[in-house]
Design a protein around this motif. Structure first.
Motif, short mmCIF file in Angstrom:
data_model
loop_
_atom_site.label_atom_id
_atom_site.label_comp_id
_atom_site.label_asym_id
_atom_site.label_seq_id
_atom_site.Cartn_x
_atom_site.Cartn_y
_atom_site.Cartn_z
N GLU A 1 28.78 36.34 61.13
CA GLU A 1 29.79 37.07 61.43
C GLU A 1 31.36 37.22 60.92
N ASN B 1 31.17 39.81 58.40
CA ASN B 1 31.01 41.02 58.93
C ASN B 1 29.61 41.49 58.63
N GLY C 1 25.00 39.26 63.28
CA GLY C 1 25.98 38.32 63.16
C GLY C 1 25.53 37.10 64.38
N PHE C 2 26.55 36.79 65.15
CA PHE C 2 26.70 35.67 65.86
C PHE C 2 25.62 35.75 67.07
#
Length: 231
Positions: free
Chosen positions: A35, A38, A42-43
């Protein structure tokens, strides 16, 4: 009431909750690193993959005990569901791999998703020490090996610039901006997108004196250019 709770919450409930939380923590650490850079996955994506695979593992271990005890002909194979998780996670990883102007992006993120699925399975099996050690190795690989790799590829790096424009854009004007900045253009690819727009992917070899802000301002000032971004 107690009978209903005992039916809903069995003896493995607390153990499963602990394993799911550990999977959430470890996969979240790896997803947080993605994350910060970018990346498309991600998360949240990594957490869902890690927790989901952990859930599949504990299902395989504890979800069929009642049937095994009730029916003598039922065979227990805890590796069946995890094997499908490992092979099936490929479609999600493939969704993070994209090609921009001859440059492939997202391979590392796809690999991290696959590794997080493995982490979830390991945590679901109760192998906590192995999961912690593997998480550390993965984070070290993602954070430090990237900088270590740049030491050997210094001077050979490339950059992909995406320019979204209207059809009347003269590509030679774009190329001249790079030449004025003493940037070598390696490859140009034009893709048509919706609403009469097109994406131009330009793979270049940046120099040490490259000022990205000034370069993007020069590209944005060209007529018919809608947006400029680095890939």
């Amino acid at each position: 009431m107690n009978a209903i709770l005992s039916h809903l919450i069995d003896e493995h409930f607390l153990l499963i909750i602990v394993r799911v939380l550990i999977a959430l923590l470890l996969s979240g650490l790896i997803g947080f690193e993605r994350e910060l850079k970018n990346h498309s996955a991600g998360f949240r994506t990594h957490i869902l993959v890690g927790v989901g695979s952990c859930l599949m593992m504990v299902l395989s271990l504890y979800g069929f005990e009642a049937y095994i005890e009730k029916y003598d002909n039922v065979r227990f194979d805890p590796a069946r569901i995890p094997s499908y998780v490992i092979s099936g996670i490929g479609f999600l990883g493939a969704g993070t791999i994209m090609v921009y102007g001859g440059t492939i992006r997202g391979l590392t993120t796809a690999a991290s998703i696959w590794a997080v699925a493995g982490l979830g399975l390991v945590v679901g099996a109760g192998m906590y020490a192995v999961a912690l050690f593997t998480t550390l190795i993965i984070l070290l690989s993602l954070v430090f090996l990237n900088n270590f790799e740049k030491l050997f590829t210094k001077g050979k790096s490339s950059m992909v610039v995406e320019i979204v424009s209207y059809p009347n854009l003269a590509i030679n004007k774009v190329v001249s901006v790079f030449e004025e900045s003493n940037i070598k253009v390696r490859q140009v690819e034009v893709l048509k997108v919706e609403n009469d727009l097109r994406s131009i992917f330009i793979k270049v070899e940046p120099n040490e004196e490259l000022n990205r802000i000034r370069l993007f301002e020069s590209l944005s000032s060209i007529d018919a250019v809608k947006s400029v971004s680095e890939r």
